[in-house]
Design an enzyme around this catalytic site. Structure first.
Site, short mmCIF file in Angstrom:
data_model
loop_
_atom_site.label_atom_id
_atom_site.label_comp_id
_atom_site.label_asym_id
_atom_site.label_seq_id
_atom_site.Cartn_x
_atom_site.Cartn_y
_atom_site.Cartn_z
N ARG A 149 30.85 -34.90 31.47
CA ARG A 149 32.05 -35.57 30.99
C ARG A 149 31.74 -36.13 29.61
O ARG A 149 30.58 -36.43 29.30
CB ARG A 149 32.45 -36.71 31.93
N ARG A 155 34.16 -28.88 30.32
CA ARG A 155 33.55 -29.11 31.63
C ARG A 155 34.14 -28.15 32.66
O ARG A 155 33.42 -27.57 33.47
CB ARG A 155 33.78 -30.57 32.04
N LYS A 161 30.72 -40.81 37.92
CA LYS A 161 31.70 -41.69 38.54
C LYS A 161 31.16 -42.25 39.86
O LYS A 161 30.48 -41.55 40.60
CB LYS A 161 33.00 -40.93 38.80
N HIS A 205 37.39 -32.22 27.73
CA HIS A 205 37.21 -32.11 29.18
C HIS A 205 37.37 -30.67 29.66
O HIS A 205 36.81 -30.29 30.69
CB HIS A 205 38.21 -33.01 29.91
N TYR A 260 38.64 -27.30 40.04
CA TYR A 260 38.03 -27.13 38.71
C TYR A 260 37.84 -25.66 38.36
O TYR A 260 38.05 -25.24 37.24
CB TYR A 260 36.67 -27.82 38.69
N HIS A 307 30.60 -33.70 42.00
CA HIS A 307 31.79 -33.89 42.83
C HIS A 307 31.37 -34.28 44.25
O HIS A 307 30.44 -33.71 44.81
CB HIS A 307 32.62 -32.61 42.90
#
Length: 317
Positions: free
Chosen positions: A166, A264, A193, A261, A296, A287
């Site tokens: 990211r 990615r 995250k 983004h 994705y 993830h």
């Protein structure tokens, strides 16, 4: 819909201009964003004036009720404005109202801030094709920029595409990671995250791009300082990379979805297309759920079932 200049009082028009100037100066918003927000808010004020009669002023905005907002949204939907565009317009209006409430005594923005935007489906990510992704990593920066800044931008986007990072993760690297990120084949520890940590292999292209940048960067590599620096030596603002992508989109004729983004997304999609394992890609991206990785990479259910049947020991019985 363009707003009628006479539908907004001079005081409110001045306030709107000051707010847009605030966004431009302090938030680093692009001209496109500033223009869009200005048109969104002006459109609401124009509707407010027509709805009640007379020019919309700060007093009229202060007196806005929930039914006024509902009438405005119904009007906008009636002229075929999409849910996503309407949500953006409401977001702009909330931003302006919040800013105004901080500056106008007695201005209560609660009604506007409590308004709910219409639901809209989240659009699927759009990866670049391999040729376009390669072109971005080779041409990202302005040819008129200083050499070290061009090298910096190329290093950042090469990390995004080469490691699936990211933008916040790439710009969160410090001098402490300098040796690792310039060593081909090394494993870079990334905290994403939710504080989840993952290991990302450093591909040769990324290691070389970062090493080139560090050789040219006029600022010393310090363990606790940002690895990627701005022109004055501070942390690099992610907006600068986004702006560079915006400029490159025009040069290369890429779609508006070609954002930092998207690199990615491209990383994941291209790995899968070349035979990468979906579970491994899930780990590389950090993830928690495989379904997120599926979105994705654009994997459809049929392909998931094919992978399941070929790999699961009981599926072949």
């Amino acid at each position: 819909m363009s707003a009628d200049p006479g539908a907004i009082s001079p005081a409110l028009r001045e306030a709107l201009a000051l707010w847009l100037g605030h966004l431009r100066a302090l938030r680093g918003a692009s001209k496109h964003t500033i223009d869009a927000y200005g048109a969104d808010v002006a459109g609401f004020l124009d509707f407010l004036a027509r709805h009640h009669g007379g020019a919309a002023g700060i007093a009229q905005l202060r007196a806005v009720e929930t039914r006024d907002l509902r009438a405005w949204m119904a009007h906008e939907r009636g002229r075929d404005l999409g849910a996503r565009s309407l949500a953006r317009a409401l977001s702009a209006l909330k931003g302006f109202a919040r800013w105004l409430a901080d500056r106008e005594e007695g201005f209560d923005a609660t009604v506007i801030l409590s308004a709910r935007a219409p639901r809209h489906s989240r659009s699927l990510p759009r990866p670049l094709d391999e040729e376009s992704a390669r072109a971005v990593t080779e041409s990202i920066s302005d040819s008129h920029a200083q050499g070290w800044i061009r090298a910096r931008d190329m290093a950042v986007v090469t990390l995004l595409y080469g490691g699936g990072l990211r933008i916040s993760e790439a710009l969160g690297l410090t001098g402490r990671e300098a040796e690792t990120v310039t060593t081909p084949g090394a494993s870079l520890r990334i905290t994403g995250k939710g504080g989840k940590t993952r290991l990302v292999p450093v591909i040769p292209a990324a290691a070389e791009a970062v090493a080139t940048y560090l050789r040219q960067c006029p600022f010393a590599v310090e363990p606790d300082a940002p690895l990627f620096r701005g022109a004055r030596g501070g942390a690099l603002n992610p907006r600068l990379i986004s702006r560079a992508m915006e400029s490159l989109r025009l040069q290369l004729g890429l779609p508006a979805s070609a954002t930092p983004h998207a690199l990615r997304h491209s990383f994941a999609t291209h790995l899968l297309a070349r035979g990468g394992d979906l579970r491994a890609i899930q780990e590389l991206l950090g993830h928690s759920r495989l379904s997120t990785t599926q979105v994705y990479t654009g994997v459809d259910t049929a392909r998931l079932m094919e992978a399941y049947r070929s790999a699961h020991p009981r599926a072949r019985n």
